[in-house]
Motif scaffolding. Structure first.
Motif, PDB file in Angstrom:
ATOM      1  N   GLU A   1       0.837  -1.194   0.000  1.00 36.76           N
ATOM      2  CA  GLU A   1       0.000   0.000   0.000  1.00 36.76           C
ATOM      3  C   GLU A   1       0.871   1.242   0.000  1.00 36.76           C
ATOM      4  OE1 GLU A   1      -1.855   0.767   3.970  1.00 36.76           O
ATOM      5  OE2 GLU A   1      -1.123  -1.261   4.420  1.00 36.76           O
ATOM      6  N   THR A   2       0.263   2.402  -0.234  1.00 34.44           N
ATOM      7  CA  THR A   2       1.000   3.662  -0.217  1.00 34.44           C
ATOM      8  C   THR A   2       1.495   3.908   1.204  1.00 34.44           C
ATOM      9  OG1 THR A   2      -0.425   4.484  -1.980  1.00 34.44           O
ATOM     10  CG2 THR A   2       0.890   6.113  -0.779  1.00 34.44           C
TER      11      THR A   2
ATOM     12  N   CYS B   1       5.067   5.621   3.811  1.00 31.68           N
ATOM     13  CA  CYS B   1       6.270   6.426   3.914  1.00 31.68           C
ATOM     14  C   CYS B   1       7.004   6.035   5.187  1.00 31.68           C
ATOM     15  CB  CYS B   1       5.981   7.926   3.878  1.00 31.68           C
ATOM     16  SG  CYS B   1       5.096   8.567   5.299  1.00 31.68           S
TER      17      CYS B   1
ATOM     18  N   TYR C   1       1.072   4.767   6.926  1.00 31.97           N
ATOM     19  CA  TYR C   1       0.294   4.271   5.797  1.00 31.97           C
ATOM     20  C   TYR C   1      -0.755   5.312   5.417  1.00 31.97           C
ATOM     21  CZ  TYR C   1       2.434   0.044   7.593  1.00 31.97           C
ATOM     22  OH  TYR C   1       3.326  -0.876   8.056  1.00 31.97           O
ATOM     23  N   LYS C   2      -0.835   5.612   4.139  1.00 30.52           N
ATOM     24  CA  LYS C   2      -1.764   6.650   3.674  1.00 30.52           C
ATOM     25  C   LYS C   2      -3.206   6.295   4.014  1.00 30.52           C
ATOM     26  CE  LYS C   2      -2.257   9.928  -0.023  1.00 30.52           C
ATOM     27  NZ  LYS C   2      -1.740  10.376  -1.318  1.00 30.52           N
TER      28      LYS C   2
ATOM     29  N   TRP D   1       5.281  10.324   0.066  1.00 29.45           N
ATOM     30  CA  TRP D   1       4.608   9.027   0.036  1.00 29.45           C
ATOM     31  C   TRP D   1       5.310   8.155  -1.001  1.00 29.45           C
ATOM     32  CZ3 TRP D   1       1.854   7.739   3.924  1.00 29.45           C
ATOM     33  CH2 TRP D   1       1.027   8.655   4.577  1.00 29.45           C
ATOM     34  N   ARG D   2       5.448   6.895  -0.683  1.00 29.48           N
ATOM     35  CA  ARG D   2       6.090   5.960  -1.604  1.00 29.48           C
ATOM     36  C   ARG D   2       5.029   5.088  -2.285  1.00 29.48           C
ATOM     37  NH1 ARG D   2      11.322   3.550   1.656  1.00 29.48           N
ATOM     38  NH2 ARG D   2      12.198   5.548   2.288  1.00 29.48           N
ATOM     39  N   SER D   3       5.344   4.707  -3.497  1.00 30.95           N
ATOM     40  CA  SER D   3       4.461   3.834  -4.263  1.00 30.95           C
ATOM     41  C   SER D   3       4.319   2.484  -3.566  1.00 30.95           C
ATOM     42  CB  SER D   3       5.050   3.625  -5.661  1.00 30.95           C
ATOM     43  OG  SER D   3       4.436   2.532  -6.288  1.00 30.95           O
ATOM     44  N   PRO D   4       3.110   1.882  -3.637  1.00 33.75           N
ATOM     45  CA  PRO D   4       2.949   0.544  -3.074  1.00 33.75           C
ATOM     46  C   PRO D   4       3.940  -0.467  -3.669  1.00 33.75           C
ATOM     47  CG  PRO D   4       0.821   1.465  -3.660  1.00 33.75           C
ATOM     48  CD  PRO D   4       1.861   2.406  -4.192  1.00 33.75           C
TER      49      PRO D   4
END
Length: 195
Positions: free
Chosen positions: A52-53, A55, A71-72, A92-95
């Motif tokens: 999941e998205t 950071c 977690y977003k 935010w990082r990509s899943p």
């Protein structure tokens, strides 16, 4: 252990116990020329960790965030969270980049079938995480990520069709194209151990 990517609203629905199904487009190479399914990416019994998205705040992060993974899907006050993240120079990082060690949600595949997307039933649309109430004529809704607002529909199936287009139309699989999909039924696992 295999992984499955979910957008924030699907993660929230799974954590809430509303989402117990997931549909994924059947890519062409899964079919034999005669149209039979060769192999689904996930099979009954497989344990999946959800990407999941997310950071990661380093240990030195200010604002008392500490060294943590966020977690977003958990962020209730999105504007404040975005302000803190931007202030700390974190994105935010990509899943797709989430390692298994950062995963917090695990799913056990219980059943798999193949069908056309538009064969989804009202009950299955609700199992896909569409919120449903009996209040008023518009009783099915989902949170539209682009608009940041709840969209209402007369049926869960219509709400799911709109959600599907939001997630998949730009990838070349709009609702109207009625693609073949794998339908995965799953249950949450509390521990992330395969066995």
């Amino acid at each position: 252990m295999k992984s499955i990517i979910m957008p924030p609203e699907s993660v929230r629905a799974t954590l809430d116990g509303r989402k117990t199904m997931a549909r994924r487009v059947v890519k062409g190479w899964y079919f034999k020329p005669c149209g039979g399914v060769v192999k689904a990416p996930y099979r009954p019994g497989d344990l999946l960790y959800v990407r999941e998205t997310w950071c990661h705040f380093p240990e030195t992060a200010p604002d008392g965030m500490g060294e943590n993974i966020y977690y977003k899907a958990d962020q209730k006050n999105a504007d404040e969270v975005e302000r803190v993240i931007k202030y700390n120079g974190i994105k935010w990082r990509s899943p797709a980049t989430m390692p298994r060690a950062a995963a917090r949600l695990f799913l056990r595949v219980k059943a798999v079938r193949v069908e056309r997307l538009q064969e989804i039933t009202e009950a299955d649309a609700i199992a896909e995480g569409i919120r449903w109430t009996e209040a008023g004529p518009l009783h099915a809704h989902y949170l539209n990520a682009k608009l940041g607002a709840w969209l209402n529909f007369p049926t869960a199936r219509e709400a799911y069709a709109s959600w599907w287009d939001e997630m998949n139309a730009r990838r070349g699989y709009p609702w109207d194209s009625n693609p073949w999909v794998f339908v995965y039924k799953f249950e949450r696992e509390e521990a992330g151990t395969d066995g």
